[in-house]
Design a protein around this motif. Structure first.
Motif, PDB file in Angstrom:
ATOM      1  N   ARG A 231       0.831  -1.198   0.000  1.00 13.75           N
ATOM      2  CA  ARG A 231       0.000   0.000   0.000  1.00 13.75           C
ATOM      3  C   ARG A 231       0.871   1.256   0.000  1.00 13.75           C
ATOM      4  O   ARG A 231       0.437   2.318  -0.424  1.00 13.75           O
ATOM      5  CB  ARG A 231      -0.917   0.014   1.227  1.00 13.75           C
ATOM      6  N   ASN A 232       2.079   1.141   0.464  1.00 16.11           N
ATOM      7  CA  ASN A 232       2.993   2.280   0.536  1.00 16.11           C
ATOM      8  C   ASN A 232       3.929   2.361  -0.669  1.00 16.11           C
ATOM      9  O   ASN A 232       4.889   3.120  -0.640  1.00 16.11           O
ATOM     10  CB  ASN A 232       3.822   2.195   1.811  1.00 16.11           C
TER      11      ASN A 232
ATOM     12  N   SER B 191       2.156   8.080  -7.084  1.00 12.10           N
ATOM     13  CA  SER B 191       2.904   7.937  -5.837  1.00 12.10           C
ATOM     14  C   SER B 191       2.086   7.116  -4.839  1.00 12.10           C
ATOM     15  O   SER B 191       0.893   6.890  -5.011  1.00 12.10           O
ATOM     16  CB  SER B 191       3.226   9.309  -5.258  1.00 12.10           C
ATOM     17  N   TRP B 192       2.722   6.709  -3.747  1.00 13.81           N
ATOM     18  CA  TRP B 192       2.050   5.829  -2.800  1.00 13.81           C
ATOM     19  C   TRP B 192       0.829   6.498  -2.177  1.00 13.81           C
ATOM     20  O   TRP B 192      -0.160   5.847  -1.873  1.00 13.81           O
ATOM     21  CB  TRP B 192       3.009   5.369  -1.713  1.00 13.81           C
ATOM     22  N   SER B 193       0.895   7.807  -2.021  1.00 16.15           N
ATOM     23  CA  SER B 193      -0.223   8.529  -1.409  1.00 16.15           C
ATOM     24  C   SER B 193      -1.304   8.889  -2.415  1.00 16.15           C
ATOM     25  O   SER B 193      -2.421   9.257  -2.032  1.00 16.15           O
ATOM     26  CB  SER B 193       0.287   9.796  -0.748  1.00 16.15           C
ATOM     27  N   GLY B 194      -0.956   8.807  -3.696  1.00 20.74           N
ATOM     28  CA  GLY B 194      -1.891   9.250  -4.733  1.00 20.74           C
ATOM     29  C   GLY B 194      -1.806  10.736  -5.008  1.00 20.74           C
ATOM     30  O   GLY B 194      -2.494  11.253  -5.887  1.00 20.74           O
ATOM     31  N   GLY B 195      -0.935  11.419  -4.291  1.00 19.81           N
ATOM     32  CA  GLY B 195      -0.861  12.865  -4.431  1.00 19.81           C
ATOM     33  C   GLY B 195      -0.069  13.342  -5.629  1.00 19.81           C
ATOM     34  O   GLY B 195      -0.145  14.514  -6.007  1.00 19.81           O
ATOM     35  N   SER B 196       0.670  12.441  -6.232  1.00 17.20           N
ATOM     36  CA  SER B 196       1.491  12.798  -7.392  1.00 17.20           C
ATOM     37  C   SER B 196       1.304  11.766  -8.488  1.00 17.20           C
ATOM     38  O   SER B 196       1.322  10.571  -8.222  1.00 17.20           O
ATOM     39  CB  SER B 196       2.961  12.870  -6.993  1.00 17.20           C
TER      40      SER B 196
ATOM     41  N   ASN C 102      -6.000   2.731  -1.606  1.00 15.27           N
ATOM     42  CA  ASN C 102      -5.100   2.007  -0.718  1.00 15.27           C
ATOM     43  C   ASN C 102      -5.849   1.092   0.246  1.00 15.27           C
ATOM     44  O   ASN C 102      -5.286   0.102   0.715  1.00 15.27           O
ATOM     45  CB  ASN C 102      -4.197   2.978   0.030  1.00 15.27           C
TER      46      ASN C 102
ATOM     47  N   ILE D  14       9.338   6.797  -3.566  1.00 17.37           N
ATOM     48  CA  ILE D  14       8.459   7.895  -3.176  1.00 17.37           C
ATOM     49  C   ILE D  14       7.720   8.457  -4.387  1.00 17.37           C
ATOM     50  O   ILE D  14       6.529   8.755  -4.324  1.00 17.37           O
ATOM     51  CB  ILE D  14       9.280   9.003  -2.501  1.00 17.37           C
TER      52      ILE D  14
END
Length: 123
Positions: free
Chosen positions: A29-30, A51-56, A73, A101
């Motif tokens: 998930r990360n 990106s792992w957070s979905g922010g990029s 996630n 990242i």
């Protein structure tokens, strides 16, 4: 980490399709996730990454504005929504993951790969 791609199929030019990639392993998930494709007789090429957070996110120029990559996630799944499809998009679509990242664009940045799902766009 194991990746299972699904959702490929036959679609007419101009149509839409969404492919999915389910990952196993809680730590995945990360991980950053990417989509690549390989057409017959051609090299594997970058399509999109997140990106792992979905922010990029990052997209190949050829699909920018047509494809959207996203992730859930909670379900450990990444998606590729493909709109306004063209016959030249016909390929096996692979998902990939790595403990990085940023949404990387190079295949060698990814350690884990799924088996691929075939997308065929008819003219």
């Amino acid at each position: 980490v194991q990746l299972q791609a699904s959702g490929g199929g036959l679609v007419q030019a101009g149509g839409s399709l969404r492919v999915s990639c389910a990952a196993s392993g809680r730590t995945s998930r990360n991980y950053a996730k990417g989509w690549f494709r390989q057409a017959p007789g051609k090299e594997r090429e970058f399509v999109a990454a997140i990106s792992w957070s979905g922010g990029s996110t990052s997209y190949a120029d050829s699909v920018k504005g047509r494809f959207t990559i996203s992730r859930d996630n909670a379900k450990n799944t990444v998606y590729l929504q493909m709109n306004s499809l063209k016959p030249e998009y016909t390929a096996v679509y692979y998902c990939a993951a790595d403990r990085t990242i940023y949404p990387e664009r190079l295949p060698n940045e990814y350690a884990y790969w799924g088996q691929g799902t075939l997308v065929t766009v008819s003219s």
